[in-house]
Design a protein around this motif. Sequence first.
Motif, PDB file in Angstrom:
ATOM      1  N   VAL A 106       0.833  -1.212   0.000  1.00 55.76           N
ATOM      2  CA  VAL A 106       0.000   0.000   0.000  1.00 55.76           C
ATOM      3  C   VAL A 106       0.864   1.258   0.000  1.00 55.76           C
ATOM      4  N   ASP A 107       1.560   1.487   1.134  1.00 58.40           N
ATOM      5  CA  ASP A 107       2.323   2.744   1.280  1.00 58.40           C
ATOM      6  C   ASP A 107       3.463   2.839   0.276  1.00 58.40           C
ATOM      7  N   ASP A 108       4.221   1.721   0.113  1.00 56.81           N
ATOM      8  CA  ASP A 108       5.364   1.783  -0.779  1.00 56.81           C
ATOM      9  C   ASP A 108       4.917   1.963  -2.224  1.00 56.81           C
ATOM     10  N   ALA A 109       3.830   1.253  -2.614  1.00 54.66           N
ATOM     11  CA  ALA A 109       3.333   1.406  -3.984  1.00 54.66           C
ATOM     12  C   ALA A 109       2.827   2.825  -4.228  1.00 54.66           C
ATOM     13  N   ARG A 110       2.137   3.388  -3.201  1.00 60.49           N
ATOM     14  CA  ARG A 110       1.638   4.753  -3.361  1.00 60.49           C
ATOM     15  C   ARG A 110       2.785   5.757  -3.479  1.00 60.49           C
ATOM     16  N   ASN A 111       3.831   5.575  -2.655  1.00 55.36           N
ATOM     17  CA  ASN A 111       4.981   6.494  -2.728  1.00 55.36           C
ATOM     18  C   ASN A 111       5.724   6.357  -4.037  1.00 55.36           C
ATOM     19  N   GLU A 112       5.822   5.116  -4.551  1.00 55.51           N
ATOM     20  CA  GLU A 112       6.508   4.939  -5.832  1.00 55.51           C
ATOM     21  C   GLU A 112       5.750   5.655  -6.948  1.00 55.51           C
ATOM     22  N   ALA A 113       4.401   5.545  -6.906  1.00 52.41           N
ATOM     23  CA  ALA A 113       3.602   6.245  -7.909  1.00 52.41           C
ATOM     24  C   ALA A 113       3.788   7.766  -7.792  1.00 52.41           C
ATOM     25  N   ALA A 114       3.882   8.249  -6.532  1.00 53.73           N
ATOM     26  CA  ALA A 114       4.094   9.679  -6.326  1.00 53.73           C
ATOM     27  C   ALA A 114       5.438  10.119  -6.884  1.00 53.73           C
ATOM     28  N   ILE A 115       6.461   9.288  -6.697  1.00 53.33           N
ATOM     29  CA  ILE A 115       7.803   9.629  -7.215  1.00 53.33           C
ATOM     30  C   ILE A 115       7.779   9.672  -8.728  1.00 53.33           C
ATOM     31  N   ARG A 116       7.110   8.681  -9.329  1.00 58.61           N
ATOM     32  CA  ARG A 116       7.022   8.685 -10.803  1.00 58.61           C
ATOM     33  C   ARG A 116       6.310   9.954 -11.289  1.00 58.61           C
ATOM     34  N   GLU A 117       5.271  10.354 -10.537  1.00 56.23           N
ATOM     35  CA  GLU A 117       4.536  11.562 -10.928  1.00 56.23           C
ATOM     36  C   GLU A 117       5.429  12.802 -10.805  1.00 56.23           C
ATOM     37  N   LYS A 118       6.178  12.891  -9.669  1.00 51.92           N
ATOM     38  CA  LYS A 118       7.072  14.038  -9.484  1.00 51.92           C
ATOM     39  C   LYS A 118       8.174  14.057 -10.530  1.00 51.92           C
ATOM     40  N   LEU A 119       8.675  12.864 -10.906  1.00 54.44           N
ATOM     41  CA  LEU A 119       9.718  12.800 -11.931  1.00 54.44           C
ATOM     42  C   LEU A 119       9.179  13.265 -13.277  1.00 54.44           C
ATOM     43  N   THR A 120       7.919  12.908 -13.560  1.00 53.63           N
ATOM     44  CA  THR A 120       7.292  13.376 -14.809  1.00 53.63           C
ATOM     45  C   THR A 120       7.140  14.893 -14.798  1.00 53.63           C
ATOM     46  N   ILE A 121       6.729  15.427 -13.630  1.00 51.76           N
ATOM     47  CA  ILE A 121       6.585  16.884 -13.513  1.00 51.76           C
ATOM     48  C   ILE A 121       7.938  17.562 -13.718  1.00 51.76           C
ATOM     49  N   LEU A 122       8.975  16.957 -13.144  1.00 45.59           N
ATOM     50  CA  LEU A 122      10.318  17.533 -13.278  1.00 45.59           C
ATOM     51  C   LEU A 122      10.767  17.508 -14.725  1.00 45.59           C
ATOM     52  N   THR A 123      10.528  16.400 -15.404  1.00 44.35           N
ATOM     53  CA  THR A 123      10.909  16.296 -16.826  1.00 44.35           C
ATOM     54  C   THR A 123      10.136  17.306 -17.666  1.00 44.35           C
ATOM     55  N   ASN A 124       8.841  17.415 -17.382  1.00 44.42           N
ATOM     56  CA  ASN A 124       8.028  18.385 -18.127  1.00 44.42           C
ATOM     57  C   ASN A 124       8.508  19.814 -17.874  1.00 44.42           C
ATOM     58  N   PHE A 125       8.977  20.058 -16.629  1.00 42.00           N
ATOM     59  CA  PHE A 125       9.468  21.397 -16.311  1.00 42.00           C
ATOM     60  C   PHE A 125      10.717  21.721 -17.136  1.00 42.00           C
ATOM     61  N   VAL A 126      11.633  20.724 -17.218  1.00 41.96           N
ATOM     62  CA  VAL A 126      12.830  20.938 -18.037  1.00 41.96           C
ATOM     63  C   VAL A 126      12.443  21.172 -19.494  1.00 41.96           C
ATOM     64  N   ASP A 127      11.456  20.354 -19.960  1.00 43.25           N
ATOM     65  CA  ASP A 127      10.993  20.540 -21.353  1.00 43.25           C
ATOM     66  C   ASP A 127      10.411  21.944 -21.550  1.00 43.25           C
ATOM     67  N   LYS A 128       9.705  22.408 -20.509  1.00 47.39           N
ATOM     68  CA  LYS A 128       9.087  23.737 -20.615  1.00 47.39           C
ATOM     69  C   LYS A 128      10.154  24.825 -20.676  1.00 47.39           C
ATOM     70  N   LEU A 129      11.249  24.628 -19.899  1.00 45.82           N
ATOM     71  CA  LEU A 129      12.353  25.603 -19.977  1.00 45.82           C
ATOM     72  C   LEU A 129      12.892  25.696 -21.398  1.00 45.82           C
ATOM     73  N   ALA A 130      13.071  24.505 -21.993  1.00 50.47           N
ATOM     74  CA  ALA A 130      13.565  24.508 -23.374  1.00 50.47           C
ATOM     75  C   ALA A 130      12.548  25.132 -24.321  1.00 50.47           C
ATOM     76  N   ALA A 131      11.263  24.789 -24.090  1.00 53.05           N
ATOM     77  CA  ALA A 131      10.215  25.351 -24.962  1.00 53.05           C
ATOM     78  C   ALA A 131      10.130  26.872 -24.815  1.00 53.05           C
ATOM     79  N   ASP A 132      10.253  27.354 -23.571  1.00 55.33           N
ATOM     80  CA  ASP A 132      10.230  28.807 -23.358  1.00 55.33           C
ATOM     81  C   ASP A 132      11.404  29.478 -24.049  1.00 55.33           C
TER      82      ASP A 132
END
Length: 549
Positions: free
Chosen positions: A145-171
């Motif tokens: 439960v907890d570990d699976a939920r945290n792993e999903a949260a990390i994947r989500e944060k990593l996606t947000i981080l990647t999108n942020f870098v992409d946005k810097l390049a796009a800007d």
Amino acid sequence: MTVKRKLYGLAALGIFIAALVAAVAVYSVVSMSRASHSIFDNALLVNKNVSALVVMFEQSRSLLRSVSPDAGQQAIASTFAAFDAIDQKLADTSIDVFRSITNEGVRAVVTSFIDSLDQSRQVSQSIFKAWLAGDRAGAAIMLNVDDARNEAAIREKLTILTNFVDKLAADDLAELERTQHATIVVAVAVAAVMPFLIYLAFLVARQIALPITALTLAARKVERRKFKPEMISHVVSQRNELGALARVFQAMAIDVQRRQEELEAEVQARTRDLETKNLQLETSQQRMETELDIARSLQGAMLPQRMPKHPSYSGRAIMRPARELGGDFYDFFIIGEDQIGLVIADVSGKGVPAAFFMAISRTILQASAREGRSAGDCLAETNTILCEQNPLEMFVTVFYGILNLRTGVMSYANGGHNPPVVVHHDGAVTTLPQTGGMAMGIMPGLTYEEGAISLEAGDTLFLYTDGISEAMDMEGREFTVERLLESLGASHRQSLDIVVTSVTDAVSRFVGDAPQHDDMTYLVVRYKGSPDTIDSGNIGVLQHSAAAA
């Protein structure tokens, strides 16, 4: 205005427009350079440091998943040690990543990602602690439960981080496009320099935008573990800041992938090693269980199963160990023609050491008793010998009584044991008076006072260990001697088999589903009185029983 002045004015206007266009172009180039440098700095920090965090996180996850549900404590402890080393490095690297980023936007996104990592680390630590504490059910719940939920949260944060870098390049690309558009608008007003400025702006934009796009795509490939060095070879060959950045990024990506492959190989090797060790542990455990079964059978066979036949008494004995092997023991043996020795004892501790000490104590006590010593002298000699052969400093409480089958008189000595219960033929229930003796094996040279009681026909002796009186229910309450005496209240009218069954059932009802923490042993003897005559057949049986015991 003269023609000359008009020409001068037009020339000055042309020069001014040309200078304005040049200034706009220079300003555009400077703006693009600053934007690109900001992108380069943030891309380098994010891709280098975050990639390292992701690799270490995957390492710790691999170790967490490598623990099987039936793994032993030693295997879990070994895996936890490897996990803890990686986890500590992950924590230190997270701090370094946070300190190295100066861009506030990047810092906020990376901080969110690091917070998710810290939550996952805390859950993983809790899972390992639950495993080490034996709480496998709790560990399974946290893992699912907890570990699976945290792993999903990390994947989500990593996606947000990647999108942020992409946005810097796009800007940055958007800024370049705006600058290019402004340059074109200004260049239209100056037809003479317009083609050159457009071409120059196109070249500059292409030279900056394409390498940034290539690096951004390469960063995504690293995240998906599909990066190949030749993907950015055209950028690496450039002799400028972009080329330097690409070379650093390429080396970092190759090193990250190599280390990740090495880590995966090491994790697989460690997993195989753990599986081998688990198999060895299972084999050892099976062998140990087999040996314990044999030892339990031998211990059961060592204790006498039935009392020697005699018309003056009848008896029953039961020993129920709390573990595979017990430390309690009982004994009875014929002394001469008209006496029988009765023993009940409780060794300190449980398991194999207590079983060995029990065998030694029983052998020494019986050998001393067969030499015809009194009860007190027998305990004194046994205590002296045990003190000389007691490297583990164990001790044993003993009650030893010598019952004269013709007179019904029993002399006895007590070495720190529970006093036996006497159920008289008229239903009265009493306990034997204490004689003040100390447990054997503690101090050599002790003496043991003796007591005596005269039994009448129909009187019953109930000898027991404290595993009965101190048996506890689910709430930690003891059975107590009072309950034992109450359960024996009607035993003078019952057969010995019923007496044994009633006491056992009374303890079982009180304890319920609570685990047994101590051995339960009791010896019940009913005196039937002195026989008027003993025929030769009975004498032969008695003498044969004495020799066999």
